[in-house]
Enzyme design. Structure first.
Site, mmCIF file in Angstrom:
data_model
loop_
_atom_site.group_PDB
_atom_site.id
_atom_site.type_symbol
_atom_site.label_atom_id
_atom_site.label_comp_id
_atom_site.label_asym_id
_atom_site.label_seq_id
_atom_site.Cartn_x
_atom_site.Cartn_y
_atom_site.Cartn_z
ATOM 1 N N GLY A 39 37.462 41.519 53.142
ATOM 2 C CA GLY A 39 36.034 41.259 53.246
ATOM 3 C C GLY A 39 35.303 42.051 54.315
ATOM 4 N N PRO A 86 42.500 43.933 53.258
ATOM 5 C CA PRO A 86 41.266 44.726 53.142
ATOM 6 C C PRO A 86 41.272 45.598 51.889
ATOM 7 C CG PRO A 86 42.759 45.723 54.728
ATOM 8 C CD PRO A 86 43.442 44.482 54.243
ATOM 9 N N GLY A 87 40.140 45.701 51.249
ATOM 10 C CA GLY A 87 40.014 46.585 50.083
ATOM 11 C C GLY A 87 38.919 47.600 50.341
ATOM 12 N N ARG A 88 37.674 47.091 50.333
ATOM 13 C CA ARG A 88 36.499 47.951 50.503
ATOM 14 C C ARG A 88 36.577 48.805 51.779
ATOM 15 N NH1 ARG A 88 31.478 45.939 48.511
ATOM 16 N NH2 ARG A 88 32.489 43.929 48.654
ATOM 17 N N ARG A 143 27.011 48.533 40.739
ATOM 18 C CA ARG A 143 26.690 47.678 41.889
ATOM 19 C C ARG A 143 25.184 47.567 42.161
ATOM 20 N NH1 ARG A 143 27.941 47.870 46.455
ATOM 21 N NH2 ARG A 143 28.686 45.783 46.887
ATOM 22 N N CYS A 196 21.527 52.886 27.950
ATOM 23 C CA CYS A 196 20.384 52.250 27.310
ATOM 24 C C CYS A 196 20.101 50.888 27.889
ATOM 25 C CB CYS A 196 20.611 52.168 25.814
ATOM 26 S SG CYS A 196 20.580 53.786 25.114
HETATM 27 N N1 LLP Z 1 41.412 39.212 49.115
HETATM 28 C C1 LLP Z 1 40.859 38.429 48.181
HETATM 29 C C2 LLP Z 1 41.485 37.159 47.857
HETATM 30 C C3 LLP Z 1 39.699 38.835 47.529
HETATM 31 O O1 LLP Z 1 39.160 38.029 46.610
HETATM 32 C C4 LLP Z 1 39.108 40.063 47.837
HETATM 33 C C5 LLP Z 1 37.908 40.528 47.143
HETATM 34 C C6 LLP Z 1 39.726 40.872 48.812
HETATM 35 C C7 LLP Z 1 40.872 40.407 49.437
HETATM 36 C C8 LLP Z 1 39.194 42.216 49.212
HETATM 37 O O2 LLP Z 1 37.913 42.143 49.723
HETATM 38 P P1 LLP Z 1 37.245 43.446 50.373
HETATM 39 O O3 LLP Z 1 38.011 43.785 51.615
HETATM 40 O O4 LLP Z 1 37.339 44.538 49.375
HETATM 41 O O5 LLP Z 1 35.858 43.054 50.635
HETATM 42 N N2 LLP Z 1 32.902 43.515 43.200
HETATM 43 C C9 LLP Z 1 32.377 43.112 44.474
HETATM 44 C C10 LLP Z 1 33.451 42.676 45.431
HETATM 45 C C11 LLP Z 1 34.304 41.550 44.924
HETATM 46 C C12 LLP Z 1 35.355 41.186 45.913
HETATM 47 C C13 LLP Z 1 36.330 40.277 45.314
HETATM 48 N N3 LLP Z 1 37.386 39.896 46.178
HETATM 49 C C14 LLP Z 1 31.554 44.267 45.053
HETATM 50 O O6 LLP Z 1 31.427 45.292 44.400
HETATM 51 O O7 LLP Z 1 31.013 44.145 46.134
#
Ligand code: LLP
Length: 423
Positions: free
Chosen positions: A239, A282-284, A321, A351
């Site tokens: 997050g 972490p992802g984003r 997004r 479209c």
């Molecule tokens: N762990 C869990 C359990 C999660 O549900 C998520 C993201 C993450 C880790 C990774 O979160 P991050 O570090 O990437 O913020 N599609 C949306 C984001 C959805 C996130 C879902 N869960 C967007 O484009 O902002």
């Protein structure tokens, strides 16, 4: 991402984005591989300094790709997967299953079986009925699996409602306040073929400060102590925010993670609770700022006294997004530097009126058909959320580093687009 202009043209690691476009076409995702590695290392170094035992799992939903998973493995990252497809992709990348966690608020029996067969490190359990289902399948397969329980702490993260997950009314996790979490822990502890391994929470995404996480750690540790529950690991999810525009804040990894780990240590010490290992997902923040999208400009339409629309050769099929969250982006013309700008709307070619990349964004007045546009910070939740709406082909993806440019995902072909069709 570190983009510099050489003779007016945007370059990355000395490679002109125009040359990259020439070779791979548009729309194109371009990643700075060194930046991805650097983000992994920042998390590692900060966690190492905390003295805690830790693991970091990259949340693969942000951008799933075999080559990225190989890179993650090289950077000593684990993986968080949420579906059979993500797990399959990870296994194809020869990712060590013992470093994979399986998530999901509605895992199918088939997925549970597949994950057990693959030998994932642990499941993140999200519902009471899932406990019995996992236990039954594990028993049938003669194995014992590890599990952590995702709890809902009832904490609201300050972010877009669609990406908040820790509030009471949520499909994720089991509520601490309503007694579901304690019920879940007890069920897992009683299950014959599940080892209770720890607790998980994830309060939301694109969070730029640590207060919500800190508050949640305190709530969870006190709750565990009060209920006499021992855990091996506390997984605090992901997050952490990134900068989409210059007004945004990139989560301060060093200071933020330090505050979080210190809170965990202090809270445990204060109430004499055994400090668990910490796990992050972490992802984003790993891939978001490392990616950009290149598009070619097509139709330019001026509506007198109203607006100017600059259309590009992609759209909501590779960039959802803006339509979904009203997300803001910064755009730049790749071809040349030109300070005479005007505010325009950059639209996709699909479209749908909502197919917009950016509203009211400054671009050179001279922007014309054939020019190349770069949209910044598109490394997370872009390719992974892409679709074939309007039978658009999914773009190609390249990684750039000091070593050069390499294609990691090819552009989808027309044949592939209809591969599953009955003719
Ligand atoms: N762990 C869990 C359990 C999660 O549900 C998520 C993201 C993450 C880790 C990774 O979160 P991050 O570090 O990437 O913020 N599609 C949306 C984001 C959805 C996130 C879902 N869960 C967007 O484009 O902002």
């Amino acid at each position: 991402m570190n983009l510099t202009r050489e003779q007016g043209v945007l370059t990355i690691h000395g490679h002109s984005l125009l040359d990259i476009k020439e070779q791979y076409g548009t729309p194109l995702f371009v990643y700075d591989e060194s930046l991805i590695r650097n983000q992994c290392r920042r998390f590692h170094e900060t966690l190492q300094a905390s003295g805690l035992t830790y693991t970091i799992s990259y949340a693969s939903k942000a951008f799933t790709s075999i080559q990225l998973f190989k890179l993650m493995q090289e950077e000593q990252m684990g993986l968080d997967v949420v579906s059979e497809g993500e797990l399959y992709t990870a296994l194809t990348a020869q990712f060590d299953p013992q470093k994979i966690h399986f998530h999901g608020n509605n895992k199918t029996d088939h997925e549970i079986e597949y994950a057990i067969e693959a030998g994932v490190e642990y499941f993140v359990i999200d519902a009471i009925d899932e406990i019995e289902r996992i236990n039954t399948i594990a028993k049938r397969k003669n194995s014992t699996v590890k599990a952590v329980l995702r709890v809902n702490p009832g904490v609201e993260a300050h972010t877009h409602e669609f990406i908040q997950t820790g509030q009471e009314d949520s499909k994720f996790g089991l509520s601490i306040k309503h007694g579901l979490a304690i019920k879940g822990v007890k069920h897992i502890q009683e299950a014959s073929h599940i080892d209770f391994y720890g607790i998980h929470f994830h309060i939301g995404s694109q969070i730029f400060e640590s207060t919500g996480t800190i508050e949640t750690i305190q709530i969870v540790i006190h709750w565990l102590k009060e209920n006499n529950i021992d855990i091996k690991v506390l997984n605090i999810g992901g997050g952490f925010s990134i900068k989409y525009t210059s007004e945004d804040i990139s989560y301060p990894i060093e200071d933020g993670i330090k505050a979080i780990t210190q809170t965990l240590i202090d809270t445990c010490n204060e109430i004499d609770y055994k400090t668990p290992e910490i796990s992050l997902e972490p992802g984003r923040s790993i891939v978001g700022e490392a990616g950009i999208t290149l598009y070619e400009v097509g139709t330019v339409k001026s509506i007198p006294e109203t607006n100017k629309y600059i259309s590009i050769d992609g759209g909501m099929s590779d960039h959802i997004r803006t339509a979904l969250y009203d997300a803001q982006y910064e755009l730049e013309l790749v071809d040349r530097e030109d300070n005479q700008t005007e505010n325009v709307t950059v639209a996709g070619k699909l479209c749908e009126s909502g197919d917009i990349i950016a509203r009211n964004t400054a671009l050179p007045v001279s922007t014309k058909r054939g020019d190349t546009l770069c949209v910044k910070s598109t490394g997370a939740y872009h390719y992974s959320m892409s679709s074939n709406y309007n039978q658009m082909l999914k773009p190609a993806v390249v990684f750039v580093s000091e070593q050069g440019v390499r294609e990691v995902i090819k552009r989808q072909s027309l044949e592939h687009l209809i591969a599953n069709e009955v003719q």
